[in-house]
Write a protein that holds these residues in place. Structure first.
Motif, short mmCIF file in Angstrom:
data_model
loop_
_atom_site.label_atom_id
_atom_site.label_comp_id
_atom_site.label_asym_id
_atom_site.label_seq_id
_atom_site.Cartn_x
_atom_site.Cartn_y
_atom_site.Cartn_z
N SER A 63 0.59 2.22 6.18
CA SER A 63 -0.41 1.18 6.43
C SER A 63 0.10 0.20 7.47
CB SER A 63 -0.75 0.46 5.13
OG SER A 63 0.42 -0.10 4.56
N THR B 13 0.55 9.10 9.06
CA THR B 13 -0.17 9.38 7.83
C THR B 13 -0.72 10.80 7.83
OG1 THR B 13 -0.77 7.06 7.48
CG2 THR B 13 -2.16 8.72 6.42
N SER C 276 3.43 5.82 -0.26
CA SER C 276 2.81 4.85 0.64
C SER C 276 3.86 3.84 1.09
CB SER C 276 1.67 4.14 -0.07
OG SER C 276 0.66 5.05 -0.43
N GLN D 42 4.55 0.57 4.31
CA GLN D 42 4.03 -0.20 5.44
C GLN D 42 4.67 0.27 6.75
OE1 GLN D 42 4.51 -4.40 4.44
NE2 GLN D 42 2.37 -4.45 3.80
N PRO E 142 1.29 4.11 11.45
CA PRO E 142 0.09 4.63 10.79
C PRO E 142 -0.29 6.04 11.22
CG PRO E 142 -0.23 2.33 11.36
CD PRO E 142 1.08 2.74 11.96
N THR F 66 1.41 8.07 3.39
CA THR F 66 0.44 7.10 3.89
C THR F 66 1.17 5.89 4.45
OG1 THR F 66 -1.19 7.82 2.25
CG2 THR F 66 -1.57 5.70 3.32
#
Length: 130
Positions: free
Chosen positions: A129, A94, A11, A13, A91, A127
């Motif tokens: 975010s 993802t 994950s 950002q 994003p 992922t």
């Protein structure tokens, strides 16, 4: 079939970077087309990048338009690994990312032809975010 094992998902950002690795079990690895694909929930598996041999120690790289300029695919020589460097992640990146391989060059429909790859890894989740 070539056995493929991916690693390096996680994950991050938006704007961040990740590095995915794919290790292949078989030689001559260098003659195989190696590709990365991804599949987001509810969507079809799509092409991300691929690398093909163009000479004794030279390889071509191909990218989907959506990742061009942000992702880089490369091979680890000597060795049986292919790397996907992913920068400026958004994003929309993802997905579960899969490594795939096929012998003897890309199919007549191109390196992004999902159905032409015979060996696949188990996938690794990425992922991003906002």
């Amino acid at each position: 079939q070539v056995q493929l094992v991916e690693s390096g998902g996680g994950s991050v950002q938006a704007g961040g970077s990740l590095r995915l690795s794919c290790a292949a079990s078989e030689r001559p690895f260098s003659s195989y087309v190696m590709g990365w694909f991804r599949q987001a929930p509810g969507k079809e598996r799509e092409f991300v990048a691929a690398t093909t041999r163009s000479g004794a120690n030279a390889y071509n790289a191909y990218y989907a338009d959506s990742v061009k300029g942000r992702f880089t695919i490369s091979r680890v020589n000597p060795g049986n690994a292919v790397i996907l460097h992913m920068n400026s992640l958004i994003p929309e990146d993802t997905a579960v990312y899969y490594c795939a391989s096929r012998p003897n060059g890309c199919s007549e429909y191109g390196c992004g032809d999902v159905g032409s790859y015979g060996s696949w890894g188990q996938g690794t989740q990425v992922t991003v975010s906002s």
